[in-house]
Design an enzyme around this catalytic site. Structure first.
Site, PDB file in Angstrom:
ATOM      1  N   LYS A 175      -9.534   7.460   1.707  1.00 27.15           N
ATOM      2  CA  LYS A 175     -10.040   6.088   1.627  1.00 27.15           C
ATOM      3  C   LYS A 175     -11.461   5.956   2.176  1.00 27.15           C
ATOM      4  O   LYS A 175     -12.129   4.962   1.887  1.00 27.15           O
ATOM      5  CB  LYS A 175      -9.094   5.141   2.365  1.00 27.15           C
ATOM      6  CG  LYS A 175      -7.719   4.998   1.724  1.00 27.15           C
ATOM      7  CD  LYS A 175      -6.844   4.041   2.522  1.00 27.15           C
ATOM      8  CE  LYS A 175      -5.444   3.936   1.941  1.00 27.15           C
ATOM      9  NZ  LYS A 175      -4.635   5.162   2.164  1.00 27.15           N
ATOM     10  N   PHE A 228       1.730  -3.382   3.966  1.00 26.90           N
ATOM     11  CA  PHE A 228       2.092  -4.705   4.478  1.00 26.90           C
ATOM     12  C   PHE A 228       3.599  -4.915   4.279  1.00 26.90           C
ATOM     13  O   PHE A 228       4.173  -4.532   3.256  1.00 26.90           O
ATOM     14  CB  PHE A 228       1.333  -5.798   3.735  1.00 26.90           C
ATOM     15  CG  PHE A 228      -0.108  -5.974   4.163  1.00 26.90           C
ATOM     16  CD1 PHE A 228      -0.690  -5.149   5.104  1.00 26.90           C
ATOM     17  CD2 PHE A 228      -0.878  -6.989   3.610  1.00 26.90           C
ATOM     18  CE1 PHE A 228      -2.011  -5.328   5.496  1.00 26.90           C
ATOM     19  CE2 PHE A 228      -2.204  -7.176   3.986  1.00 26.90           C
ATOM     20  CZ  PHE A 228      -2.776  -6.349   4.935  1.00 26.90           C
ATOM     21  N   GLU A 231      -1.609   5.301  13.515  1.00 30.08           N
ATOM     22  CA  GLU A 231      -1.330   6.537  12.786  1.00 30.08           C
ATOM     23  C   GLU A 231      -1.618   7.765  13.655  1.00 30.08           C
ATOM     24  O   GLU A 231      -0.936   8.787  13.535  1.00 30.08           O
ATOM     25  CB  GLU A 231      -2.139   6.594  11.495  1.00 30.08           C
ATOM     26  CG  GLU A 231      -1.727   7.745  10.593  1.00 30.08           C
ATOM     27  CD  GLU A 231      -2.309   7.674   9.196  1.00 30.08           C
ATOM     28  OE1 GLU A 231      -1.843   8.434   8.328  1.00 30.08           O
ATOM     29  OE2 GLU A 231      -3.227   6.849   8.964  1.00 30.08           O
ATOM     30  N   CYS A 266       0.800  -1.224   0.000  1.00 32.02           N
ATOM     31  CA  CYS A 266       0.000   0.000   0.000  1.00 32.02           C
ATOM     32  C   CYS A 266       0.832   1.273   0.000  1.00 32.02           C
ATOM     33  O   CYS A 266       0.291   2.374  -0.098  1.00 32.02           O
ATOM     34  CB  CYS A 266      -0.934  -0.002   1.209  1.00 32.02           C
ATOM     35  SG  CYS A 266      -1.881  -1.522   1.365  1.00 32.02           S
ATOM     36  N   HIS A 284      -9.765   1.434  -0.410  1.00 34.50           N
ATOM     37  CA  HIS A 284      -8.308   1.326  -0.388  1.00 34.50           C
ATOM     38  C   HIS A 284      -7.812   0.868  -1.759  1.00 34.50           C
ATOM     39  O   HIS A 284      -8.003  -0.275  -2.146  1.00 34.50           O
ATOM     40  CB  HIS A 284      -7.882   0.332   0.699  1.00 34.50           C
ATOM     41  CG  HIS A 284      -6.432   0.424   1.058  1.00 34.50           C
ATOM     42  ND1 HIS A 284      -5.476   0.968   0.223  1.00 34.50           N
ATOM     43  CD2 HIS A 284      -5.758   0.022   2.178  1.00 34.50           C
ATOM     44  CE1 HIS A 284      -4.304   0.895   0.798  1.00 34.50           C
ATOM     45  NE2 HIS A 284      -4.452   0.342   1.990  1.00 34.50           N
ATOM     46  N   HIS A 296      -3.011   7.913   5.935  1.00 36.38           N
ATOM     47  CA  HIS A 296      -3.142   6.572   5.361  1.00 36.38           C
ATOM     48  C   HIS A 296      -4.563   6.081   5.635  1.00 36.38           C
ATOM     49  O   HIS A 296      -5.207   5.532   4.752  1.00 36.38           O
ATOM     50  CB  HIS A 296      -2.098   5.643   5.965  1.00 36.38           C
ATOM     51  CG  HIS A 296      -2.057   4.288   5.352  1.00 36.38           C
ATOM     52  ND1 HIS A 296      -1.928   4.082   3.990  1.00 36.38           N
ATOM     53  CD2 HIS A 296      -2.151   3.044   5.906  1.00 36.38           C
ATOM     54  CE1 HIS A 296      -1.928   2.790   3.730  1.00 36.38           C
ATOM     55  NE2 HIS A 296      -2.067   2.134   4.878  1.00 36.38           N
TER      56      HIS A 296
END
Length: 414
Positions: free
Chosen positions: A335, A399, A314, A162, A340, A303
């Site tokens: 998002k 990830f 975050e 991502c 996403h 994010h």
């Protein structure tokens, strides 16, 4: 080193194709979520996603070439064409050996893999398409863009889940600073709403599974009732140029891409480090690279995935870096509307930052209904806000612990 500026942008998103439609969707707080139509998802725990609607590859690609491209490559080629048009570049006047392409994908041609494996099992090896490998490899988006336009400069793909698009854009900036090129087409693309993609993320426990009957409420970053993200698809591509090159040709400059920071958590394959130390370091590195202090940042594009762990982590990152100002800086999650976009997320989110600068508005985080005391930021809840943006940070975490942060500044500087 030369300053690097953004002169063109192209966005394919679940809430709009093209800059105008995308911005309109952001300002209206629209959700791109709905029932999955690309596959039969009736037996899946999560049966909703944010699909790209109204996309016709024939509007961007010759018919005979479409069959050799996976959907993720089609998206990249289309977004690149839009960005090039927006940039006003006259390619007949450019040294194409000084034009590069760095476009990544977190997953690549998963649809092609599934389709051709079925052919292999049912009809045998002789029926598998000779385009199998060129269609599925994640570098082919960058390759096809270069082939289409004759760009012979630095060309490769980045793949960091991502964080892919932010890494691609950040590395493109470095190439320009080091004099390797004058122009680079860069960003991310993704089309992973497939049988394996949807089932894989479901089994990883990453998706919102309790909102199948109300898909537009499923993506709810920083809300207490969040439970996971929604898969999205699309592409976000920007044209970067050295300031000298852009000014020499009289280009319209959208913004300065001023900073880039990259780190890794070195912690877990899917979960961010709870303390967010490496993410905070990436943000600090990006700010230092941009030669700005935290007090100068007036907007953060989070994010903001809508997962329990990420949003909490975050929040800690932002508090760690910005201290007492953390709760006063507008922080919104694109998002919440687009879902996403995985490897493409950073591209469309950087574009959202630049559009915010242009329009003096920041978009909302929709579906924010129940505050979470562990995510006590100003998330611009549910409605857009008039706000002057001169310096913005855009976070992407993937990830594998991959972290990439971009900092963009208004141009010329206020």
């Amino acid at each position: 080193m030369s300053k690097v500026v953004i002169t063109g942008m192209g966005a394919l998103t679940p809430i709009g194709i093209g800059l105008e439609a995308y911005w309109d969707g952001l300002m209206k707080g629209e959700s791109g979520a709905g029932p999955v139509t690309l596959i039969d998802a009736s037996a899946y725990p999560c049966r909703i996603a944010a699909e790209l609607k109204g996309f016709d590859p024939l509007n961007f690609i010759e018919k005979k070439k479409i069959k050799r491209m996976d959907r993720f490559t089609q998206f990249a080629v289309a977004a690149a064409k839009m960005a090039l048009e927006d940039s006003g570049l006259d390619l007949s006047k450019e040294d194409l050996e000084r034009v590069g392409v760095i476009v990544g994908s977190g997953i690549g041609g998963l649809r092609t893999i599934e389709e051709e494996f079925t052919v292999l099992k049912e009809k045998g090896v002789r029926r598998v398409t000779p385009f199998l490998i060129p269609k599925l490899i994640s570098n082919m988006a960058a390759g096809e863009i270069a082939i289409l336009h004759g760009f012979a400069g630095p060309n490769y793909a980045v793949s960091s889940a991502c964080a892919t698009a932010n890494h691609a854009i950040g590395e493109a900036m470095r190439h320009l600073r080091f004099g390797d090129a004058d122009v680079i087409v860069c960003g991310g693309t993704e089309a992973a709403i497939t049988q394996l993609g949807l089932s894989g993320f479901s089994q990883a426990g990453a998706l919102a599974e309790s909102y199948n009957d109300r898909p537009q409420k499923a993506s709810r970053p920083f809300d207490k009732d969040r439970e996971g993200f929604l898969m999205g698809e699309g592409a976000g591509i920007v044209i970067l140029e050295t300031e000298e090159h852009a000014r020499k040709r009289g280009a319209r400059i959208h913004a300065e891409l001023a900073g880039y920071g990259a780190t890794d958590d070195a912690y877990h394959i899917t979960s961010p480090s709870p303390e967010g130390k490496a993410q905070a370091r990436a943000l600090r590195l990006a700010l230092a690279d941009a030669k700005v202090i935290p007090d100068q940042v007036d907007y953060i594009n989070a994010h903001g995935t809508s997962t329990l762990v990420n949003d909490k982590s975050e929040t800690l990152v932002i508090k760690n870096v910005f201290g007492e100002r953390a709760g006063k800086i507008p922080v919104s999650s694109t998002k919440s509307m687009t879902g996403h976009l995985l490897g493409a997320a950073g591209g469309v989110e950087l574009i959202a930052c630049v559009l915010s600068m242009r329009n003096g508005m920041v978009h909302p985080t929709i579906n924010y209904e129940t505050p979470d005391p562990e995510c006590d930021l100003d998330v611009v809840p549910n409605r857009p806000r008039k706000h002057k943006v001169t310096c913005a940070a855009s976070n992407s975490f993937g990830f594998g612990g991959h972290n990439a942060v971009l900092v963009v500044k208004s141009y010329p500087a206020d």
